[in-house]
Each structure stands twice: as C-alpha cells, then as structure tokens.
Design a protein around this motif. Structure first.
Motif, short mmCIF file in Angstrom:
data_model
loop_
_atom_site.label_atom_id
_atom_site.label_comp_id
_atom_site.label_asym_id
_atom_site.label_seq_id
_atom_site.Cartn_x
_atom_site.Cartn_y
_atom_site.Cartn_z
N GLY A 65 0.82 -1.21 0.00
CA GLY A 65 0.00 0.00 0.00
C GLY A 65 0.85 1.24 0.00
O GLY A 65 2.09 1.18 -0.04
N GLY A 66 0.18 2.39 0.08
CA GLY A 66 0.86 3.67 0.04
C GLY A 66 1.68 3.95 1.29
O GLY A 66 2.72 4.62 1.23
N SER A 67 1.24 3.45 2.43
CA SER A 67 1.98 3.71 3.68
C SER A 67 3.37 3.10 3.62
O SER A 67 4.36 3.74 3.96
CB SER A 67 1.22 3.15 4.88
N HIS A 123 -0.62 13.31 4.05
CA HIS A 123 -1.20 12.09 4.65
C HIS A 123 -0.41 11.69 5.90
O HIS A 123 0.83 11.77 5.91
CB HIS A 123 -1.17 10.96 3.63
N THR A 151 -5.44 13.61 0.61
CA THR A 151 -6.55 12.74 0.95
C THR A 151 -7.79 13.56 1.34
O THR A 151 -8.91 13.20 0.97
CB THR A 151 -6.13 11.80 2.09
N ASP A 197 4.00 12.21 -2.89
CA ASP A 197 3.00 11.22 -2.51
C ASP A 197 1.84 11.33 -3.49
O ASP A 197 0.99 12.21 -3.37
CB ASP A 197 2.54 11.46 -1.07
N ALA A 211 -0.28 8.79 -4.00
CA ALA A 211 -1.11 7.62 -3.70
C ALA A 211 -2.52 7.81 -4.22
O ALA A 211 -3.11 6.91 -4.82
CB ALA A 211 -1.14 7.36 -2.19
N ASP A 269 -0.53 4.21 -5.59
CA ASP A 269 -1.37 3.27 -4.83
C ASP A 269 -2.41 2.65 -5.75
O ASP A 269 -3.56 3.08 -5.77
CB ASP A 269 -2.04 4.03 -3.67
N HIS A 284 -4.26 0.28 -5.60
CA HIS A 284 -5.56 -0.14 -5.04
C HIS A 284 -6.49 1.06 -4.81
O HIS A 284 -7.58 0.90 -4.27
CB HIS A 284 -5.41 -1.02 -3.79
N LYS A 285 -6.08 2.22 -5.27
CA LYS A 285 -6.99 3.37 -5.34
C LYS A 285 -7.30 3.63 -6.82
O LYS A 285 -8.24 3.12 -7.36
CB LYS A 285 -6.38 4.58 -4.64
C1 LIG Z 1 -4.29 6.38 0.99
C2 LIG Z 1 -3.14 7.31 1.05
C3 LIG Z 1 -1.93 6.93 1.64
C4 LIG Z 1 -1.76 5.63 2.37
O1 LIG Z 1 -1.91 4.54 1.53
P1 LIG Z 1 -2.40 3.12 2.08
O2 LIG Z 1 -2.49 2.32 0.84
O3 LIG Z 1 -3.73 3.36 2.75
O4 LIG Z 1 -1.38 2.64 3.04
C5 LIG Z 1 -0.87 7.81 1.56
N1 LIG Z 1 -1.01 9.01 0.97
C6 LIG Z 1 -2.16 9.42 0.42
C7 LIG Z 1 -2.24 10.77 -0.23
C8 LIG Z 1 -3.28 8.58 0.44
O5 LIG Z 1 -4.43 8.99 -0.10
#
Ligand SMILES: *Cc1c(COP(=O)(O)O)cnc(C)c1O
Length: 466
Positions: free
Chosen positions: A138-140, A171, A228, A253, A255, A282, A284-285
C-alpha cells in the motif's frame, strides 16, 4: 465477539481434483451472487447474527455482511478503489502457483513481469532510464520506503538533526514513516496550506532558511499529488525548484492522484512530477485494484538498492546489475508473493485506454457534482476539485444551527445511515467538513444523481426549519 465457525466437511491438505472443483464452484457461486447484488444492497450494512448451523456460503455471506462496503458503487468515502475482479483472479493464480516472488533467481519471468509493471509506472510518471521500484502492500509502506531511502541517500551517517518538510494536508503515513525511521515530531516541519489546501511555498522556503540558520539539516521535501482530504495537488514544479535549490530529496506522494497521469487533465495538474526523486503510487486506489497493492518508484536506482540491500549467507551473492529485479533488494520484505500479475493482467485484459477513460469519467463526475451542489446555495464548497475529490459544509439556516461542526456531523450520519451512498468527514481549518471522493470504477452518473438527491433529503432533515 465470538465468531462461530461452520462445521465443514474435512479435506486433505492437498485436495483431490473433485474436492477442489466442488470447493471452487461454491466459492465462485458465492462471488457471483454477491457481485450481482452489490449495487442493490445498502452501502452501510448492519450486524448480521451468525448461526452455528452454517455451510461455507452462508458463513462467508455473514462475514461480509457488516460494516461499510468499499466495493459498493455508492462508496465515495476516504479514497475509494472498487476492486477489479480480473486482479483478484491474478492473485488467485499467483497464490495457487505459489512461486517465490521476491527474487529473480527463483522465478525469473515473474520478477521480470513485476519489473515491467514498475517500468510502466515509471513511464506514466516520466522517469527516464535508471529508475527502480517495487510493489508494496500500500501507500503507507511506499512512503516509508521513500523516507528511508531519502534518509540513507542524504544523511547516511548521522540523521538526528535532519528535517523533513510537508504540509498540514500531508497524509499521516508520512509522519508515521518519519517516526518509524527514527525521527521525532521535532524533525518534521508542517508547512501551512493556502485557501485551496496547497502548500504555501513562501512559508516553506522561510522555514528551510530558519532551520539551516539553527544548525539543522533539511534533507527531505514531501509534496502531495492529490491530498486525501480535498484531492488538492501541491505545485509540483515549484516544489521541485525549491528542492533543487536547497539540495533536498523531493518525494511526491501520489497515492491518490498518481493514476490520473493516464488522463490529459491529470497530466496537466501533475506537471512537474517527473522532477521528483521518488513517487508513491497506490494502484488499489486509482487503478481500482483490490486492497493490497501500492508502489514506490525511485529515480536513482542505486539509492533504493543502497537503502535496502543486505543478504544472508544462504542467499546468492549480489549482482549489482540485476538487483533491481529482486524485490528483496528494494524493500523491507523478504518472502512475499509475486505482485506483478495482479497489475499486469488487468492492464492486458482491459487495456490502458479503459483506465484512462474511467478516470476521465471520474473527473467529469466530480466536476458535475461540484457544480450541481454549488448551484443549490445550500453548501459552503471548500475547494473546486483539482481531481475527483472535494470538501464542503452544509450551511446553517438559522441561529439554532450555529454549531457548524455539530450540524455537519448530524448531516453526515443522516446521509450514511440511509445506505444509498457513503461519505466520510474530516477537519479542515479547525472545523468539521464532509468530503466526496469519486474513484471507484463502479461509480457512474446514476450514483452521483443519487448522491445529489441524498444530500438534498438529508439537508432538509437536519436543518432547523427557519
Ligand atoms: C491512501 C493514502 C496513503 C496511504 O496509503 P495506504 O495504501 O492506505 O497505506 C498515503 N497518501 C495518500 C495521499 C493517500 O491517499
């Protein structure tokens, strides 16, 4: 709560072909039924009682029958994604074949496929040759990988006076990554944002100057390509110029916003992202994949390898020329599944154009929803969407409604409890706000019209009649 497990017929550890067929067709039937019902079920579901007299299908149904349903077309909370079934099938194949997915020598073609996915992302970002990257969960984890890579590249020996710059809209996973990487809150500078929730570049510059004067070591600037909270895109090129002038590592970032690079409007919004040293994506988004897929891209291959390469005596010697093909040389993980096919198979089956069109549709839908809401005069629209997310507040009608936070919390509850659409809230400039984030491949015009009806209905319900 005690979850009663169903009494199932016992299978051998390696099921026979017939056993496998029966189990697989039960699972297949369950999934077909659930997907067919998806849009007609409430997006927010209640607790269903579990009985102990259950077969597998009813057990699964009750497992998935509570909470909010992020796969639902009406889900517009947090950052949606949806979950492409073609990616789930790739995961099924990969996990059934169960090859060692972390090293080129173990499964060369799989490692090469994962690298091709990384190269596809590098092409979207605009990175030239010499990049490296790895698919994370994931993004984290991607942000953590970037932060550790930047720390190692910029402050290899002593990093305790290193300072990191981000905005009040960054985030929280960036702060968490800083923490995990050995920095305290003292090392992280939270720069204010402007009315559109983009980082204030002048404030950033003077903070860096002040920190240098105080003997600190500025080393990392984090920009957001779509926050976010509001989907706001920081000025990518201006931040690149600051990072360049100040000798900082520039991490973006993306994501939330990264996938919009497939669209003309997204490329325009994110122009300058190619100047970053590292980028979080990311899938999965914005690529609508099921949860469990993030990605980190690093412009300078050696930096990513430097920060992560370390091997035991039971492993083959390092071959620097192909370390970028070994996920274990690029990440905190060792044993893991192959992660390329779950991105590559959907791209092969649907084509990049299908993703670009779907993302363009989300941009159109966000603009349509924003304009329609703005016209009613019922809402304080907090940002015009840079991408497909915006925030707003319900305006009060009378003095009795003057607690704006309370009014809007009740408004959100009223919308969500009806179960047609699902939104989430946040705090912006100290006051509670609602947000709409449109990013599921299943969300279309019909769901936005439902959203507008629901907003109207719920507003009438919670506002004091004046
Ligand atoms: C969702 C998100 C993250 C974290 O990603 P995960 O996949 O939930 O771990 C980091 N940065 C932004 C801008 C996000 O929207």
């Amino acid at each position: 709560m005690d979850l009663p497990w169903p009494q199932l017929e016992r299978l051998s550890l390696d099921p026979s072909v017939q056993e496998w067929d029966e189990l697989a067709s039960t699972v297949h039937a369950f999934l077909q039924e659930e997907l067919a019902l998806l849009g007609s079920q409430p997006v927010l579901q209640g607790e269903e009682a579990l009985s102990s007299e259950q077969d597998l299908k009813s057990f699964l149904r009750s497992l998935f029958g509570s909470g909010f349903n992020a796969a639902h077309p009406g889900f517009m909370a947090y950052i949606p994604g949806g979950g492409l079934v073609t990616s789930a099938l790739a995961d099924w194949i990969v996990k059934t074949m169960n090859r060692y997915g972390t090293a080129h020598f173990a499964a060369p073609k799989l490692a090469e496929l994962e690298y091709q996915v990384v190269a596809t992302f590098a092409r979207w970002i605009g990175f030239g040759p010499g990049f490296a990257g790895v698919l994370t969960t994931g993004g984290s984890l991607a942000n953590f990988t970037a932060l550790v890579t930047a720390r190692r590249a910029m402050l290899p020996e002593n990093f305790l006076s290193g300072t990191i710059y981000c905005s009040d809209q960054t985030h929280h996973s960036v702060m968490k990554a800083a923490n995990l990487a050995g920095f305290s809150a003292r090392n992280v500078r939270i720069v204010p944002t402007d009315r559109d929730f983009r980082i204030e570049v002048a404030a950033l510059k003077s903070q860096i100057t002040a920190d240098r004067a105080a003997g600190l070591a500025p080393f990392l600037l984090v920009g957001s390509a779509g926050t976010t909270n509001t989907g706001s895109v920081d000025p990518m090129s201006e931040l690149a110029a600051v990072a360049q002038a100040e000798g900082l590592w520039y991490h973006v970032d993306a994501a939330y916003g990264g996938a919009f690079l497939l669209t003309d409007r997204g490329r325009k919004q994110l122009a300058g992202i190619a100047e970053a040293d590292s980028v979080t994506l990311d899938p999965h988004k914005g690529l609508f994949l099921p949860y469990g897929t993030g990605g980190i891209l690093v412009k300078d291959r050696d930096s990513l390898i430097e920060a992560h390469e370390l091997r035991g005596a039971y492993m083959p010697d390092l071959d620097r020329a192909q370390a970028h093909l070994d996920p274990f040389s690029l990440s905190v993980e060792l044993s893991r599944e192959h992660r390329g096919l779950k991105v590559a198979l959907p791209l092969m089956l649907h084509g990049e154009d299908a993703f670009a069109e779907a993302l363009d549709e989300k941009l159109d839908l966000a603009e349509y929803a924003f304009e329609a809401m703005d016209r009613t005069g019922t809402f304080d629209m907090l940002n015009r969407p840079d991408l497909s997310t915006f925030a707003f507040r319900l305006l009060p009608t009378t003095q009795t409604d003057k607690d704006l936070g309370d009014l809007n919390r009740r408004f959100l509850d009223e919308i969500n409890s009806a179960g047609k659409v699902y939104l989430s809230g946040t705090v912006l400039h100290d006051t509670f706000a609602l947000r709409v984030s449109i990013l599921s491949h299943r969300t279309h015009q019909a769901q936005i019209d439902t959203l507008l009806e629901e907003l109207n209905r719920a507003a009438g319900h919670v506002r004091v009649k004046g």
